[in-house]
Design an enzyme around this catalytic site. Structure first.
Site, PDB file in Angstrom:
ATOM      1  N   THR A  39     -21.867  29.202 -15.107  1.00 25.67           N
ATOM      2  CA  THR A  39     -21.559  28.128 -14.824  1.00 25.67           C
ATOM      3  C   THR A  39     -22.718  26.925 -14.419  1.00 25.67           C
ATOM      4  O   THR A  39     -23.000  25.643 -14.335  1.00 25.67           O
ATOM      5  CB  THR A  39     -20.655  27.743 -13.358  1.00 25.67           C
ATOM      6  OG1 THR A  39     -19.346  28.464 -14.002  1.00 25.67           O
ATOM      7  CG2 THR A  39     -20.276  26.547 -13.001  1.00 25.67           C
ATOM      8  N   SER A  43     -25.288  23.039 -20.627  1.00 26.66           N
ATOM      9  CA  SER A  43     -25.571  21.788 -21.169  1.00 26.66           C
ATOM     10  C   SER A  43     -25.007  20.765 -20.169  1.00 26.66           C
ATOM     11  O   SER A  43     -25.200  19.522 -20.031  1.00 26.66           O
ATOM     12  CB  SER A  43     -25.098  21.446 -22.456  1.00 26.66           C
ATOM     13  OG  SER A  43     -25.573  22.337 -23.294  1.00 26.66           O
ATOM     14  N   HIS A  47     -16.828  17.882 -22.655  1.00 29.32           N
ATOM     15  CA  HIS A  47     -16.942  17.609 -24.221  1.00 29.32           C
ATOM     16  C   HIS A  47     -15.576  16.842 -24.616  1.00 29.32           C
ATOM     17  O   HIS A  47     -14.739  16.959 -23.813  1.00 29.32           O
ATOM     18  CB  HIS A  47     -16.684  18.869 -25.072  1.00 29.32           C
ATOM     19  CG  HIS A  47     -18.173  19.614 -25.027  1.00 29.32           C
ATOM     20  ND1 HIS A  47     -19.034  19.159 -25.641  1.00 29.32           N
ATOM     21  CD2 HIS A  47     -18.689  20.892 -24.430  1.00 29.32           C
ATOM     22  CE1 HIS A  47     -20.243  19.875 -25.476  1.00 29.32           C
ATOM     23  NE2 HIS A  47     -19.929  21.044 -24.803  1.00 29.32           N
ATOM     24  N   LYS A 247     -23.158  23.947 -31.046  1.00 30.38           N
ATOM     25  CA  LYS A 247     -23.073  22.610 -31.303  1.00 30.38           C
ATOM     26  C   LYS A 247     -24.323  21.966 -31.859  1.00 30.38           C
ATOM     27  O   LYS A 247     -24.515  20.889 -31.840  1.00 30.38           O
ATOM     28  CB  LYS A 247     -22.409  21.865 -30.201  1.00 30.38           C
ATOM     29  CG  LYS A 247     -21.033  22.269 -29.925  1.00 30.38           C
ATOM     30  CD  LYS A 247     -20.419  21.542 -28.638  1.00 30.38           C
ATOM     31  CE  LYS A 247     -19.214  22.115 -27.960  1.00 30.38           C
ATOM     32  NZ  LYS A 247     -17.917  22.524 -28.808  1.00 30.38           N
ATOM     33  N   ILE A 332     -14.846  33.073 -22.032  1.00 33.90           N
ATOM     34  CA  ILE A 332     -14.734  31.669 -21.861  1.00 33.90           C
ATOM     35  C   ILE A 332     -16.294  31.006 -22.195  1.00 33.90           C
ATOM     36  O   ILE A 332     -16.973  30.877 -21.189  1.00 33.90           O
ATOM     37  CB  ILE A 332     -14.353  31.284 -20.373  1.00 33.90           C
ATOM     38  CG1 ILE A 332     -13.136  31.988 -20.010  1.00 33.90           C
ATOM     39  CG2 ILE A 332     -14.020  29.637 -20.179  1.00 33.90           C
ATOM     40  CD1 ILE A 332     -11.752  31.593 -20.983  1.00 33.90           C
ATOM     41  N   SER A 334     -18.508  27.920 -24.372  1.00 34.93           N
ATOM     42  CA  SER A 334     -18.244  26.463 -24.588  1.00 34.93           C
ATOM     43  C   SER A 334     -17.002  26.314 -25.330  1.00 34.93           C
ATOM     44  O   SER A 334     -16.599  26.921 -26.347  1.00 34.93           O
ATOM     45  CB  SER A 334     -19.578  25.855 -25.168  1.00 34.93           C
ATOM     46  OG  SER A 334     -19.592  24.422 -25.231  1.00 34.93           O
ATOM     47  N   CYS A 399     -36.808  16.276   0.641  1.00 27.97           N
ATOM     48  CA  CYS A 399     -37.157  16.308  -0.757  1.00 27.97           C
ATOM     49  C   CYS A 399     -37.420  14.965  -1.208  1.00 27.97           C
ATOM     50  O   CYS A 399     -36.643  14.070  -1.255  1.00 27.97           O
ATOM     51  CB  CYS A 399     -36.034  16.920  -1.330  1.00 27.97           C
ATOM     52  SG  CYS A 399     -36.305  16.713  -3.352  1.00 27.97           S
ATOM     53  N   CYS A 434     -41.168  18.269  -8.764  1.00 29.48           N
ATOM     54  CA  CYS A 434     -41.877  19.344  -8.109  1.00 29.48           C
ATOM     55  C   CYS A 434     -41.441  20.696  -7.837  1.00 29.48           C
ATOM     56  O   CYS A 434     -42.111  21.737  -7.592  1.00 29.48           O
ATOM     57  CB  CYS A 434     -42.648  18.894  -6.871  1.00 29.48           C
ATOM     58  SG  CYS A 434     -41.750  19.348  -5.274  1.00 29.48           S
TER      59      CYS A 434
HETATM   60  C1  LIG Z   1     -26.143  27.373 -23.206  1.00 29.80           C
HETATM   61  C2  LIG Z   1     -24.716  27.230 -22.724  1.00 29.80           C
HETATM   62  C3  LIG Z   1     -24.243  25.794 -22.888  1.00 29.80           C
HETATM   63  C4  LIG Z   1     -23.045  25.577 -22.423  1.00 29.80           C
HETATM   64  N1  LIG Z   1     -22.603  24.122 -22.461  1.00 29.80           N
HETATM   65  C5  LIG Z   1     -21.396  23.578 -22.056  1.00 29.80           C
HETATM   66  C6  LIG Z   1     -21.090  22.630 -22.167  1.00 29.80           C
HETATM   67  O1  LIG Z   1     -21.960  21.567 -22.295  1.00 29.80           O
HETATM   68  N2  LIG Z   1     -19.844  22.171 -21.800  1.00 29.80           N
HETATM   69  C7  LIG Z   1     -18.763  23.116 -21.555  1.00 29.80           C
HETATM   70  O2  LIG Z   1     -17.880  22.640 -21.416  1.00 29.80           O
HETATM   71  N3  LIG Z   1     -19.171  24.378 -21.563  1.00 29.80           N
HETATM   72  C8  LIG Z   1     -20.264  24.665 -21.768  1.00 29.80           C
HETATM   73  N4  LIG Z   1     -20.794  26.257 -21.855  1.00 29.80           N
HETATM   74  C9  LIG Z   1     -19.818  26.845 -21.857  1.00 29.80           C
HETATM   75  C10 LIG Z   1     -19.633  27.022 -19.911  1.00 29.80           C
HETATM   76  O3  LIG Z   1     -20.841  27.137 -19.354  1.00 29.80           O
HETATM   77  C11 LIG Z   1     -19.073  28.419 -19.557  1.00 29.80           C
HETATM   78  O4  LIG Z   1     -17.651  28.446 -20.563  1.00 29.80           O
HETATM   79  C12 LIG Z   1     -18.435  28.366 -18.260  1.00 29.80           C
HETATM   80  O5  LIG Z   1     -19.301  28.243 -17.257  1.00 29.80           O
HETATM   81  C13 LIG Z   1     -17.770  29.973 -17.809  1.00 29.80           C
HETATM   82  O6  LIG Z   1     -17.528  29.633 -16.488  1.00 29.80           O
HETATM   83  P1  LIG Z   1     -16.780  31.131 -15.717  1.00 29.80           P
HETATM   84  O7  LIG Z   1     -16.501  30.751 -14.509  1.00 29.80           O
HETATM   85  O8  LIG Z   1     -15.777  31.854 -16.828  1.00 29.80           O
HETATM   86  O9  LIG Z   1     -18.059  32.010 -15.875  1.00 29.80           O
HETATM   87  P2  LIG Z   1     -19.089  32.223 -14.667  1.00 29.80           P
HETATM   88  O10 LIG Z   1     -19.916  31.004 -13.885  1.00 29.80           O
HETATM   89  O11 LIG Z   1     -19.940  33.321 -15.154  1.00 29.80           O
HETATM   90  O12 LIG Z   1     -18.457  32.860 -13.241  1.00 29.80           O
HETATM   91  C14 LIG Z   1     -18.054  34.215 -13.603  1.00 29.80           C
HETATM   92  C15 LIG Z   1     -18.312  34.656 -11.871  1.00 29.80           C
HETATM   93  O13 LIG Z   1     -18.021  36.124 -11.679  1.00 29.80           O
HETATM   94  C16 LIG Z   1     -18.820  36.682 -11.040  1.00 29.80           C
HETATM   95  N5  LIG Z   1     -18.548  38.095 -11.277  1.00 29.80           N
HETATM   96  C17 LIG Z   1     -18.972  38.834 -12.289  1.00 29.80           C
HETATM   97  N6  LIG Z   1     -18.619  40.138 -12.070  1.00 29.80           N
HETATM   98  C18 LIG Z   1     -18.049  40.209 -10.984  1.00 29.80           C
HETATM   99  C19 LIG Z   1     -17.598  41.389 -10.100  1.00 29.80           C
HETATM  100  N7  LIG Z   1     -17.562  42.661 -10.602  1.00 29.80           N
HETATM  101  N8  LIG Z   1     -17.068  40.945  -8.941  1.00 29.80           N
HETATM  102  C20 LIG Z   1     -17.061  39.910  -8.444  1.00 29.80           C
HETATM  103  N9  LIG Z   1     -17.491  38.519  -9.214  1.00 29.80           N
HETATM  104  C21 LIG Z   1     -17.970  39.021 -10.623  1.00 29.80           C
HETATM  105  C22 LIG Z   1     -19.923  35.965 -11.401  1.00 29.80           C
HETATM  106  O14 LIG Z   1     -21.105  36.584 -10.400  1.00 29.80           O
HETATM  107  C23 LIG Z   1     -19.858  34.706 -11.717  1.00 29.80           C
HETATM  108  O15 LIG Z   1     -20.095  33.862 -10.669  1.00 29.80           O
HETATM  109  C24 LIG Z   1     -22.192  26.380 -22.071  1.00 29.80           C
HETATM  110  C25 LIG Z   1     -22.371  27.860 -21.865  1.00 29.80           C
HETATM  111  C26 LIG Z   1     -23.977  28.119 -22.125  1.00 29.80           C
HETATM  112  C27 LIG Z   1     -24.336  29.427 -21.935  1.00 29.80           C
END
Ligand SMILES: Cc1cc2nc3c(=O)[nH]c(=O)nc-3n(C[C@H](O)[C@H](O)[C@H](O)COP(=O)(O)OP(=O)(O)OC[C@H]3O[C@@H](n4cnc5c(N)ncnc54)[C@H](O)[C@@H]3O)c2cc1C
Length: 474
Positions: A39, A43, A47, A247, A332, A334, A399, A434
């Site tokens: 997260t 980007s 979307h 994308k 999960i 993009s 800051c 900075c």
């Molecule tokens: C380069 C890039 C560009 C992207 N651009 C976009 C965009 O522009 N728009 C868009 O809609 N999406 C975008 N995405 C996709 C988006 O970032 C992800 O789909 C989203 O952040 C996923 O969120 P999440 O909560 O599933 O994962 P995470 O944010 O990774 O959350 C999962 C959490 O689980 C925790 N965790 C893991 N293992 C354990 C455990 N054993 N015990 C307890 N906690 C644990 C981790 O510490 C983490 O905080 C992009 C992704 C990338 C990498």
């Protein structure tokens, strides 16, 4: 008790959605704050939902998520700018592609989209490649800070009687008397009636702990340049015609006025490999300059960084109930940020209520609006002066790049900030040009003073990431 594992944007919004019905919701996050996994490094685009494969879960949840953000922003008070996005056709054959995207948009039910011809495009974006022929413009696309959504969503869970715990890494699960016994790395244990696995890159490994199968998750790295706000390159999100894998490499403004160039897409081995590479940066520099030829990396570079997409072979979200009875929210990738509020509704309304058959009723005392300290530089000068009269810390700039005052830093500490990264991501102090070169020592001092710790105990983020290791005068 209902447990959510993983405090990224997806897990925090699921916990918030559940909390509208059930008070006893517990959110467990391995890191030192919410939204610090995938997260944090991406980007950050809201979307439009026009390009996801019609019929996929991505398509179903992206456009809906985009719409849900309007209310979510009012409830959680984060900055969201609907600046719009262009997919730009530079070569002749690319025009065909943007017309095919328009058809896809129709299939996905996205109406807020149209083709823009060269003259209008160059009026809207004066720095774009003058060879651009036309673009597909989506007016509902936007930019925001996704980690703030996660931090605010976690706060809303606390406000509504739920519990949010950091530094809780789940390491083992046992089924005991019809309940799940969750065991954490710090040796703590909790019983849960229902568990939702939203562990991002690690959701497949958590599913295995339950004895459930989900598609294998592999990391696909995306690298970026962050440029400063000194020159206005673009007003909206500029996409090239996409590649098969992603994308494509884009140029876009950030919500606080900087610019991102990236990402590329390269599969890597380690789920911790967020290093940038010379080849990767050369690749995105070249691709960025194809869209906006006057990008000046030498003059405006702030930093480079990389994020990891939780990708699967299916290239779609996997959100389902496992044989064990746990719910897995995996793959999960993009547009996961955009889809997140819709994923949360899907889990609670469809999987829990319809598929599992749990009857849930909305709580009458649920508080949807959550307060957030305003960034003082954005409020009227007169009002700011009044605040300074009452609290001189509001007039002490810590800051200078992002104009963050001592009051805002102390407010963040009062909200639970304990590390330098907590302050950085909650207030934007040390996030500017900075990169903390001038303000880190001041922030360290405030953190030490207001949390009653020695500066040697203050870390950048995880345990062991200390800044000073000897007695210092700050
Ligand atoms: C380069 C890039 C560009 C992207 N651009 C976009 C965009 O522009 N728009 C868009 O809609 N999406 C975008 N995405 C996709 C988006 O970032 C992800 O789909 C989203 O952040 C996923 O969120 P999440 O909560 O599933 O994962 P995470 O944010 O990774 O959350 C999962 C959490 O689980 C925790 N965790 C893991 N293992 C354990 C455990 N054993 N015990 C307890 N906690 C644990 C981790 O510490 C983490 O905080 C992009 C992704 C990338 C990498």
């Amino acid at each position: 008790m209902i447990a959510v594992i993983g405090g990224g944007i997806v897990g925090t919004l699921i916990a918030r959605e559940l909390n509208k019905y059930v008070e006893d919701v517990w959110l467990f996050e391995a890191k030192t704050n919410f939204g610090m996994g995938v997260t944090k490094s991406n980007s950050a685009i809201l979307h439009g939902g026009y390009d996801d494969p019609p019929g996929s879960l991505r398509a179903q949840l992206c456009y809906k998520g985009n719409q849900l953000y309007t209310q979510l922003q009012k409830d959680l008070k984060f900055d969201l700018k609907r600046v719009g996005s262009h997919v730009v056709a530079i070569e002749d054959e690319e025009t065909k592609y943007i017309y095919s995207l328009l058809k896809k948009a129709e299939k996905n039910g996205v109406k807020e989209i149209r083709i823009i011809e060269k003259l209008e495009l160059l009026e809207m974006e004066k720095n774009i490649n003058p060879k651009a022929k036309r673009s597909l413009f989506c007016e509902i696309a936007g930019i925001f800070d996704p980690w703030i959504v996660a931090i605010q969503a976690a706060k809303s869970v606390r406000v509504n009687g739920g519990r949010t715990l950091i530094k809780k890494r789940l390491v083992e699960i046992e089924k005991k008397n019809g309940k799940f016994l969750l065991k954490f790395q710090d040796k703590s244990e909790y019983f849960a009636d229902l568990v939702i696995n939203a562990a991002g890159l690690y959701a497949d490994e958590i599913a295995k702990m339950f004895g459930d199968e989900v598609p294998e998750i592999f990391p696909v790295k995306g690298e970026y340049f962050l440029l400063s706000k000194d020159y206005q390159y673009v007003n909206s999100v500029i996409f090239p015609v996409p590649t098969g894998i992603s994308k494509g490499c884009l140029v876009l403004p950030t919500v606080d006025g900087g610019y991102l160039i990236g990402p590329n897409a390269n599969r890597v081995v380690s789920k911790n490999d967020t290093a940038t590479t010379k080849n990767g940066l050369n690749e995105i520099r070249e691709k960025g300059m194809k869209l906006v030829p006057n990008l000046n990396f030498r003059r405006h570079l702030v930093k480079t960084f990389a994020g990891l997409r939780p990708e699967t072979d299916k290239k779609d979200f996997y959100i389902n109930v496992g044989k064990s009875g746990a719910i897995h929210v995996a793959g999960i990738r993009s547009p996961g940020l955009t889809a997140a509020p819709a994923i949360a509704e899907y889990v609670v309304e469809y999987l829990i209520q319809e598929k599992i058959g749990l009857n849930l009723y909305k709580r009458e005392n649920y508080i949807s609006k959550i307060e957030r300290t305003p960034h003082l530089v954005h409020i009227e000068r007169e009002k700011w002066n009044e605040i300074i009269q009452q609290n001189p810390d509001a007039g002490e700039m810590v800051c200078h790049c992002n104009k963050v005052t001592k009051k805002e830093i102390i407010d963040a500490i009062n909200q639970g900030a304990r590390t330098l990264d907590d302050i950085k991501f909650m207030t934007r102090a040390s996030f500017g040009e900075c990169q903390g070169g001038f303000c880190t020592a001041k922030i360290l001092k405030i953190l030490a003073e207001y949390t009653d710790r020695d500066p040697r105990e203050i870390t950048q983020n995880e345990d062991g990431t200390w800044i000073v290791n000897a007695k210092v005068r700050i």
